[in-house]
Design a protein around this motif. Structure first.
Motif, PDB file in Angstrom:
ATOM      1  N   GLY A 148      28.176  -9.912 -24.932  1.00  0.00           N
ATOM      2  CA  GLY A 148      27.507  -9.184 -26.008  1.00  0.00           C
ATOM      3  C   GLY A 148      27.977  -7.743 -26.075  1.00  0.00           C
ATOM      4  O   GLY A 148      28.221  -7.199 -27.165  1.00  0.00           O
ATOM      5  N   GLU A 149      28.124  -7.123 -24.923  1.00  0.00           N
ATOM      6  CA  GLU A 149      28.615  -5.746 -24.871  1.00  0.00           C
ATOM      7  C   GLU A 149      30.034  -5.642 -25.402  1.00  0.00           C
ATOM      8  O   GLU A 149      30.386  -4.656 -26.054  1.00  0.00           O
ATOM      9  N   PHE A 150      30.850  -6.625 -25.100  1.00  0.00           N
ATOM     10  CA  PHE A 150      32.226  -6.642 -25.591  1.00  0.00           C
ATOM     11  C   PHE A 150      32.244  -6.466 -27.108  1.00  0.00           C
ATOM     12  O   PHE A 150      32.970  -5.630 -27.643  1.00  0.00           O
ATOM     13  N   PHE A 151      31.431  -7.249 -27.796  1.00  0.00           N
ATOM     14  CA  PHE A 151      31.400  -7.179 -29.257  1.00  0.00           C
ATOM     15  C   PHE A 151      30.797  -5.868 -29.753  1.00  0.00           C
ATOM     16  O   PHE A 151      31.277  -5.284 -30.729  1.00  0.00           O
ATOM     17  N   VAL A 152      29.749  -5.393 -29.102  1.00  0.00           N
ATOM     18  CA  VAL A 152      29.120  -4.138 -29.513  1.00  0.00           C
ATOM     19  C   VAL A 152      30.095  -2.969 -29.339  1.00  0.00           C
ATOM     20  O   VAL A 152      30.178  -2.091 -30.201  1.00  0.00           O
TER      21      VAL A 152
ATOM     22  N   ALA B  13      33.489   1.034 -31.836  1.00  0.00           N
ATOM     23  CA  ALA B  13      34.781   1.712 -31.992  1.00  0.00           C
ATOM     24  C   ALA B  13      35.134   1.861 -33.466  1.00  0.00           C
ATOM     25  O   ALA B  13      35.644   2.910 -33.886  1.00  0.00           O
ATOM     26  N   LEU B  14      34.847   0.841 -34.245  1.00  0.00           N
ATOM     27  CA  LEU B  14      35.101   0.933 -35.687  1.00  0.00           C
ATOM     28  C   LEU B  14      34.270   2.049 -36.316  1.00  0.00           C
ATOM     29  O   LEU B  14      34.751   2.795 -37.167  1.00  0.00           O
ATOM     30  N   VAL B  15      33.023   2.160 -35.897  1.00  0.00           N
ATOM     31  CA  VAL B  15      32.155   3.214 -36.406  1.00  0.00           C
ATOM     32  C   VAL B  15      32.660   4.577 -35.942  1.00  0.00           C
ATOM     33  O   VAL B  15      32.711   5.536 -36.718  1.00  0.00           O
TER      34      VAL B  15
ATOM     35  N   THR C 111      41.635   3.486 -27.117  1.00  0.00           N
ATOM     36  CA  THR C 111      41.989   3.433 -25.696  1.00  0.00           C
ATOM     37  C   THR C 111      40.734   3.288 -24.845  1.00  0.00           C
ATOM     38  O   THR C 111      40.648   2.403 -23.985  1.00  0.00           O
ATOM     39  N   VAL C 112      39.759   4.148 -25.096  1.00  0.00           N
ATOM     40  CA  VAL C 112      38.511   4.101 -24.317  1.00  0.00           C
ATOM     41  C   VAL C 112      37.765   2.797 -24.579  1.00  0.00           C
ATOM     42  O   VAL C 112      37.313   2.124 -23.649  1.00  0.00           O
ATOM     43  N   SER C 113      37.655   2.430 -25.842  1.00  0.00           N
ATOM     44  CA  SER C 113      36.937   1.197 -26.190  1.00  0.00           C
ATOM     45  C   SER C 113      37.667  -0.030 -25.646  1.00  0.00           C
ATOM     46  O   SER C 113      37.032  -0.962 -25.145  1.00  0.00           O
ATOM     47  N   GLY C 114      38.975  -0.025 -25.746  1.00  0.00           N
ATOM     48  CA  GLY C 114      39.754  -1.160 -25.250  1.00  0.00           C
ATOM     49  C   GLY C 114      39.595  -1.349 -23.757  1.00  0.00           C
ATOM     50  O   GLY C 114      39.442  -2.474 -23.275  1.00  0.00           O
ATOM     51  N   VAL C 115      39.637  -0.239 -23.018  1.00  0.00           N
ATOM     52  CA  VAL C 115      39.445  -0.327 -21.565  1.00  0.00           C
ATOM     53  C   VAL C 115      38.054  -0.886 -21.259  1.00  0.00           C
ATOM     54  O   VAL C 115      37.895  -1.764 -20.398  1.00  0.00           O
ATOM     55  N   ALA C 116      37.035  -0.392 -21.966  1.00  0.00           N
ATOM     56  CA  ALA C 116      35.671  -0.877 -21.733  1.00  0.00           C
ATOM     57  C   ALA C 116      35.542  -2.355 -22.099  1.00  0.00           C
ATOM     58  O   ALA C 116      34.884  -3.126 -21.386  1.00  0.00           O
ATOM     59  N   MET C 117      36.187  -2.770 -23.183  1.00  0.00           N
ATOM     60  CA  MET C 117      36.114  -4.170 -23.599  1.00  0.00           C
ATOM     61  C   MET C 117      36.804  -5.079 -22.583  1.00  0.00           C
ATOM     62  O   MET C 117      36.281  -6.134 -22.231  1.00  0.00           O
TER      63      MET C 117
ATOM     64  N   PHE D 278      21.222  -2.485 -23.661  1.00  0.00           N
ATOM     65  CA  PHE D 278      22.102  -3.287 -22.820  1.00  0.00           C
ATOM     66  C   PHE D 278      21.891  -2.995 -21.340  1.00  0.00           C
ATOM     67  O   PHE D 278      22.033  -3.889 -20.506  1.00  0.00           O
ATOM     68  N   ALA D 279      21.539  -1.761 -20.996  1.00  0.00           N
ATOM     69  CA  ALA D 279      21.216  -1.466 -19.591  1.00  0.00           C
ATOM     70  C   ALA D 279      19.978  -2.259 -19.173  1.00  0.00           C
ATOM     71  O   ALA D 279      19.919  -2.793 -18.057  1.00  0.00           O
ATOM     72  N   GLY D 280      18.998  -2.357 -20.066  1.00  0.00           N
ATOM     73  CA  GLY D 280      17.814  -3.170 -19.786  1.00  0.00           C
ATOM     74  C   GLY D 280      18.163  -4.640 -19.650  1.00  0.00           C
ATOM     75  O   GLY D 280      17.652  -5.338 -18.763  1.00  0.00           O
ATOM     76  N   LEU D 281      19.044  -5.123 -20.523  1.00  0.00           N
ATOM     77  CA  LEU D 281      19.491  -6.516 -20.424  1.00  0.00           C
ATOM     78  C   LEU D 281      20.260  -6.754 -19.130  1.00  0.00           C
ATOM     79  O   LEU D 281      20.125  -7.805 -18.505  1.00  0.00           O
ATOM     80  N   TRP D 282      21.071  -5.766 -18.732  1.00  0.00           N
ATOM     81  CA  TRP D 282      21.822  -5.895 -17.480  1.00  0.00           C
ATOM     82  C   TRP D 282      20.858  -5.977 -16.298  1.00  0.00           C
ATOM     83  O   TRP D 282      21.013  -6.808 -15.420  1.00  0.00           O
ATOM     84  N   TRP D 283      19.852  -5.090 -16.295  1.00  0.00           N
ATOM     85  CA  TRP D 283      18.864  -5.116 -15.215  1.00  0.00           C
ATOM     86  C   TRP D 283      18.168  -6.482 -15.175  1.00  0.00           C
ATOM     87  O   TRP D 283      18.028  -7.086 -14.111  1.00  0.00           O
ATOM     88  N   ALA D 284      17.727  -6.961 -16.346  1.00  0.00           N
ATOM     89  CA  ALA D 284      17.031  -8.254 -16.398  1.00  0.00           C
ATOM     90  C   ALA D 284      17.949  -9.384 -15.942  1.00  0.00           C
ATOM     91  O   ALA D 284      17.517 -10.292 -15.225  1.00  0.00           O
TER      92      ALA D 284
END
Length: 117
Positions: free
Chosen positions: A11-15, A20-22, A36-42, A85-91
């Motif tokens: 889910g984070e990958f898509f977000v 990045a487009l925004v 570059t930053v978004s690609g590395v994170a993805m 997403f941090a909350g989802l990661w924790w859960a």
């Protein structure tokens, strides 16, 4: 735990890609830097999906969550999305570990009684 965490990372990958487009349109950051930053994170999201059973992967996931929240300094809406997403990661980590423990208990019980699980 791996399934829940991997679902969150996908889910984070898509977000991140959509953010990045925004960012290309709404920020003063150059297009090359954004991608570059978004690609590395993805890529990190996808690599972490496969590394979740290894030591340190959950901690790297937390760093990724912090970076996603920090991306709110470029796109303010990412503060809210990053916190979600941090909350989802924790859960995913918390409840995933509970599920893994329950499965292990069930497997031990089945092994002790000699019945198939």
């Amino acid at each position: 735990m791996r399934t829940l965490c991997a679902s969150t990372l996908v889910g984070e990958f898509f977000v991140i890609g959509l953010a990045a487009l925004v960012a290309m349109q709404l920020s003063d950051v150059s297009t090359g830097t954004v991608w570059t930053v978004s690609g590395v994170a993805m890529v990190l999201c996808l690599l972490l999906c496969g590394m979740l059973s290894r030591p340190g992967a959950v901690q790297i996931g937390w760093v990724l969550q912090a970076a996603l929240v920090a991306s709110g300094f470029v796109i303010p809406a990412m503060f809210a999305l990053g916190l979600c997403f941090a909350g989802l990661w924790w859960a995913s980590v918390h409840f995933g570990r509970k599920i893994d423990e329950a499965k292990a208990r069930r497997a031990r019980l089945a092994a002790d009684t000699g019945s198939p699980s």
